[in-house]
Design a protein around this motif. Structure first.
Motif, PDB file in Angstrom:
ATOM      1  N   SER A   1       0.843  -1.193   0.000  1.00  0.00           N
ATOM      2  CA  SER A   1       0.000   0.000   0.000  1.00  0.00           C
ATOM      3  C   SER A   1       0.881   1.247   0.000  1.00  0.00           C
ATOM      4  CB  SER A   1      -0.874   0.028   1.248  1.00  0.00           C
ATOM      5  OG  SER A   1      -1.592  -1.180   1.379  1.00  0.00           O
ATOM      6  N   VAL A   2       0.349   2.325  -0.510  1.00  0.00           N
ATOM      7  CA  VAL A   2       1.083   3.587  -0.538  1.00  0.00           C
ATOM      8  C   VAL A   2       1.280   4.104   0.883  1.00  0.00           C
ATOM      9  CG1 VAL A   2       1.018   5.987  -1.310  1.00  0.00           C
ATOM     10  CG2 VAL A   2       0.203   4.178  -2.818  1.00  0.00           C
ATOM     11  N   GLY A   3       2.523   4.435   1.225  1.00  0.00           N
ATOM     12  CA  GLY A   3       2.833   5.051   2.503  1.00  0.00           C
ATOM     13  C   GLY A   3       2.671   4.162   3.722  1.00  0.00           C
ATOM     14  N   ASP A   4       2.639   2.834   3.555  1.00  0.00           N
ATOM     15  CA  ASP A   4       2.438   1.923   4.671  1.00  0.00           C
ATOM     16  C   ASP A   4       3.686   1.070   4.872  1.00  0.00           C
ATOM     17  OD1 ASP A   4       1.586   0.182   6.607  1.00  0.00           O
ATOM     18  OD2 ASP A   4      -0.112  -0.613   5.479  1.00  0.00           O
ATOM     19  N   SER A   5       4.589   1.520   5.739  1.00  0.00           N
ATOM     20  CA  SER A   5       5.836   0.791   5.954  1.00  0.00           C
ATOM     21  C   SER A   5       5.586  -0.578   6.580  1.00  0.00           C
ATOM     22  CB  SER A   5       6.797   1.597   6.821  1.00  0.00           C
ATOM     23  OG  SER A   5       6.231   1.838   8.075  1.00  0.00           O
ATOM     24  N   TYR A   6       4.472  -0.756   7.293  1.00  0.00           N
ATOM     25  CA  TYR A   6       4.157  -2.055   7.887  1.00  0.00           C
ATOM     26  C   TYR A   6       3.863  -3.091   6.801  1.00  0.00           C
ATOM     27  CZ  TYR A   6       3.820   0.500  12.245  1.00  0.00           C
ATOM     28  OH  TYR A   6       4.106   1.284  13.329  1.00  0.00           O
ATOM     29  N   ASP A   7       3.394  -2.621   5.665  1.00  0.00           N
ATOM     30  CA  ASP A   7       3.062  -3.513   4.552  1.00  0.00           C
ATOM     31  C   ASP A   7       4.317  -4.125   3.944  1.00  0.00           C
ATOM     32  OD1 ASP A   7       0.995  -4.668   3.169  1.00  0.00           O
ATOM     33  OD2 ASP A   7       0.864  -3.088   1.664  1.00  0.00           O
ATOM     34  N   ASN A   8       5.447  -3.528   4.186  1.00  0.00           N
ATOM     35  CA  ASN A   8       6.715  -4.001   3.642  1.00  0.00           C
ATOM     36  C   ASN A   8       7.726  -4.136   4.782  1.00  0.00           C
ATOM     37  OD1 ASN A   8       8.078  -4.901   1.405  1.00  0.00           O
ATOM     38  ND2 ASN A   8       8.885  -2.895   0.875  1.00  0.00           N
ATOM     39  N   ALA A   9       7.250  -4.663   5.908  1.00  0.00           N
ATOM     40  CA  ALA A   9       8.031  -4.669   7.139  1.00  0.00           C
ATOM     41  C   ALA A   9       9.335  -5.450   7.026  1.00  0.00           C
ATOM     42  CB  ALA A   9       7.193  -5.223   8.289  1.00  0.00           C
ATOM     43  N   LEU A  10       9.332  -6.575   6.337  1.00  0.00           N
ATOM     44  CA  LEU A  10      10.569  -7.352   6.242  1.00  0.00           C
ATOM     45  C   LEU A  10      11.649  -6.579   5.503  1.00  0.00           C
ATOM     46  CD1 LEU A  10      12.191  -9.902   6.745  1.00  0.00           C
ATOM     47  CD2 LEU A  10      11.225 -10.838   4.643  1.00  0.00           C
ATOM     48  N   ALA A  11      11.294  -5.992   4.372  1.00  0.00           N
ATOM     49  CA  ALA A  11      12.276  -5.201   3.617  1.00  0.00           C
ATOM     50  C   ALA A  11      12.760  -4.014   4.440  1.00  0.00           C
ATOM     51  CB  ALA A  11      11.681  -4.724   2.297  1.00  0.00           C
ATOM     52  N   GLU A  12      11.846  -3.343   5.130  1.00  0.00           N
ATOM     53  CA  GLU A  12      12.238  -2.208   5.963  1.00  0.00           C
ATOM     54  C   GLU A  12      13.174  -2.662   7.085  1.00  0.00           C
ATOM     55  OE1 GLU A  12      11.651   0.859   5.231  1.00  0.00           O
ATOM     56  OE2 GLU A  12      10.181   0.539   3.655  1.00  0.00           O
ATOM     57  N   THR A  13      12.942  -3.851   7.628  1.00  0.00           N
ATOM     58  CA  THR A  13      13.802  -4.389   8.677  1.00  0.00           C
ATOM     59  C   THR A  13      15.200  -4.683   8.148  1.00  0.00           C
ATOM     60  OG1 THR A  13      11.928  -5.331   9.858  1.00  0.00           O
ATOM     61  CG2 THR A  13      14.086  -6.287  10.334  1.00  0.00           C
ATOM     62  N   ILE A  14      15.284  -5.357   7.004  1.00  0.00           N
ATOM     63  CA  ILE A  14      16.591  -5.676   6.412  1.00  0.00           C
ATOM     64  C   ILE A  14      17.342  -4.384   6.093  1.00  0.00           C
ATOM     65  CG2 ILE A  14      17.784  -6.722   4.434  1.00  0.00           C
ATOM     66  CD1 ILE A  14      16.571  -8.791   6.364  1.00  0.00           C
ATOM     67  N   ASN A  15      16.661  -3.440   5.473  1.00  0.00           N
ATOM     68  CA  ASN A  15      17.309  -2.157   5.142  1.00  0.00           C
ATOM     69  C   ASN A  15      17.778  -1.432   6.404  1.00  0.00           C
ATOM     70  OD1 ASN A  15      16.892  -2.570   2.409  1.00  0.00           O
ATOM     71  ND2 ASN A  15      15.005  -1.374   2.356  1.00  0.00           N
ATOM     72  N   GLY A  16      16.955  -1.447   7.430  1.00  0.00           N
ATOM     73  CA  GLY A  16      17.308  -0.789   8.683  1.00  0.00           C
ATOM     74  C   GLY A  16      18.514  -1.445   9.353  1.00  0.00           C
ATOM     75  N   LEU A  17      18.541  -2.771   9.369  1.00  0.00           N
ATOM     76  CA  LEU A  17      19.685  -3.482   9.944  1.00  0.00           C
ATOM     77  C   LEU A  17      20.955  -3.182   9.158  1.00  0.00           C
ATOM     78  CD1 LEU A  17      18.059  -6.965  10.680  1.00  0.00           C
ATOM     79  CD2 LEU A  17      18.847  -5.282  12.366  1.00  0.00           C
ATOM     80  N   PHE A  18      20.858  -3.198   7.838  1.00  0.00           N
ATOM     81  CA  PHE A  18      22.012  -2.921   6.988  1.00  0.00           C
ATOM     82  C   PHE A  18      22.554  -1.512   7.252  1.00  0.00           C
ATOM     83  CE2 PHE A  18      23.585  -1.177   2.889  1.00  0.00           C
ATOM     84  CZ  PHE A  18      24.733  -1.964   2.777  1.00  0.00           C
ATOM     85  N   LYS A  19      21.660  -0.550   7.322  1.00  0.00           N
ATOM     86  CA  LYS A  19      22.099   0.832   7.573  1.00  0.00           C
ATOM     87  C   LYS A  19      22.745   0.966   8.955  1.00  0.00           C
ATOM     88  CE  LYS A  19      18.801   3.098   4.510  1.00  0.00           C
ATOM     89  NZ  LYS A  19      17.596   3.936   4.449  1.00  0.00           N
ATOM     90  N   ALA A  20      22.121   0.348   9.968  1.00  0.00           N
ATOM     91  CA  ALA A  20      22.649   0.457  11.329  1.00  0.00           C
ATOM     92  C   ALA A  20      23.962  -0.298  11.499  1.00  0.00           C
ATOM     93  CB  ALA A  20      21.621  -0.067  12.327  1.00  0.00           C
ATOM     94  N   GLU A  21      24.039  -1.497  10.932  1.00  0.00           N
ATOM     95  CA  GLU A  21      25.196  -2.358  11.172  1.00  0.00           C
ATOM     96  C   GLU A  21      26.353  -2.116  10.208  1.00  0.00           C
ATOM     97  OE1 GLU A  21      22.403  -5.938  12.951  1.00  0.00           O
ATOM     98  OE2 GLU A  21      23.430  -6.259  11.045  1.00  0.00           O
ATOM     99  N   VAL A  22      26.081  -1.474   9.084  1.00  0.00           N
ATOM    100  CA  VAL A  22      27.141  -1.260   8.099  1.00  0.00           C
ATOM    101  C   VAL A  22      27.306   0.222   7.764  1.00  0.00           C
ATOM    102  CG1 VAL A  22      27.961  -1.789   5.761  1.00  0.00           C
ATOM    103  CG2 VAL A  22      26.781  -3.553   7.079  1.00  0.00           C
ATOM    104  N   ILE A  23      26.289   0.802   7.171  1.00  0.00           N
ATOM    105  CA  ILE A  23      26.412   2.148   6.606  1.00  0.00           C
ATOM    106  C   ILE A  23      26.741   3.200   7.669  1.00  0.00           C
ATOM    107  CG2 ILE A  23      25.205   3.975   5.352  1.00  0.00           C
ATOM    108  CD1 ILE A  23      26.102   1.504   3.649  1.00  0.00           C
ATOM    109  N   HIS A  24      25.930   3.299   8.715  1.00  0.00           N
ATOM    110  CA  HIS A  24      26.149   4.330   9.733  1.00  0.00           C
ATOM    111  C   HIS A  24      27.325   3.994  10.649  1.00  0.00           C
ATOM    112  CE1 HIS A  24      22.604   6.241   8.285  1.00  0.00           C
ATOM    113  NE2 HIS A  24      21.795   5.303   8.706  1.00  0.00           N
ATOM    114  N   ARG A  25      27.585   2.733  10.814  1.00  0.00           N
ATOM    115  CA  ARG A  25      28.630   2.292  11.737  1.00  0.00           C
ATOM    116  C   ARG A  25      30.034   2.455  11.160  1.00  0.00           C
ATOM    117  NH1 ARG A  25      28.797  -3.744  14.269  1.00  0.00           N
ATOM    118  NH2 ARG A  25      30.276  -3.305  15.921  1.00  0.00           N
TER     119      ARG A  25
END
Length: 153
Positions: free
Chosen positions: A81-105
């Motif tokens: 759905s448009v604007g619903d991050s919960y609808d794509n929660a797994l992808a948002e989780t993977i992206n968030g982990l990648f950013k936290a554990e690699v990109i920002h770190r």
């Protein structure tokens, strides 16, 4: 952001095991980034049957080239759905982990090659050593192996 401009990363994740089966790093957020990640996933998985491909409504995922390739592979398409991050929660989780554990770190980053190598290293670690609660406190590769051992017995 890198010293030589922005780079983007796309992942294809198997929802069952959370295994990252495809990924790509490019300087452009065009269709090629998701198409390349999809091709890597198809190569890794062979010809999977009964697959549903879920994505957000990004223009890359809705492009003619990408949707045609999904159709050629025999995938069913699911779009969030448009604007619903919960609808794509797994992808948002993977992206968030990648950013936290690699990109920002580990930044600041010099350029694409440096991000690509870090992504390769992280994906290998994620798939083979990262413990994930939703799949029984084990890494994705171990979870898949256990599943296939049980189904072959």
């Amino acid at each position: 952001a890198t010293w030589s401009g922005f780079v983007y990363v796309a992942f294809v994740v198997d929802v069952f095991s959370r295994y990252i089966v495809g990924w790509r790093v490019l300087k452009s957020l065009q269709t090629d980034i998701v198409l390349d990640a999809l091709e890597q996933a198809l190569w890794a998985r062979g010809k999977p049957r009964g697959v549903t491909h879920h994505s957000d409504r990004g223009s890359q995922y809705l492009s003619i080239r990408y949707t045609e390739r999904l159709s050629e592979a025999g995938f069913h398409m699911s779009v969030g759905s448009v604007g619903d991050s919960y609808d794509n929660a797994l992808a948002e989780t993977i992206n968030g982990l990648f950013k936290a554990e690699v990109i920002h770190r580990a930044g600041p980053w010099k350029g694409l090659d440096e991000v690509e190598l870090a992504t390769l290293t992280w994906v290998d670690w994620f798939n083979h050593r990262r413990i994930l609660g939703p799949i029984g406190d084990m890494p994705p590769a171990e979870y898949e192996n256990l599943y296939y051992q049980q189904t072959e017995s």
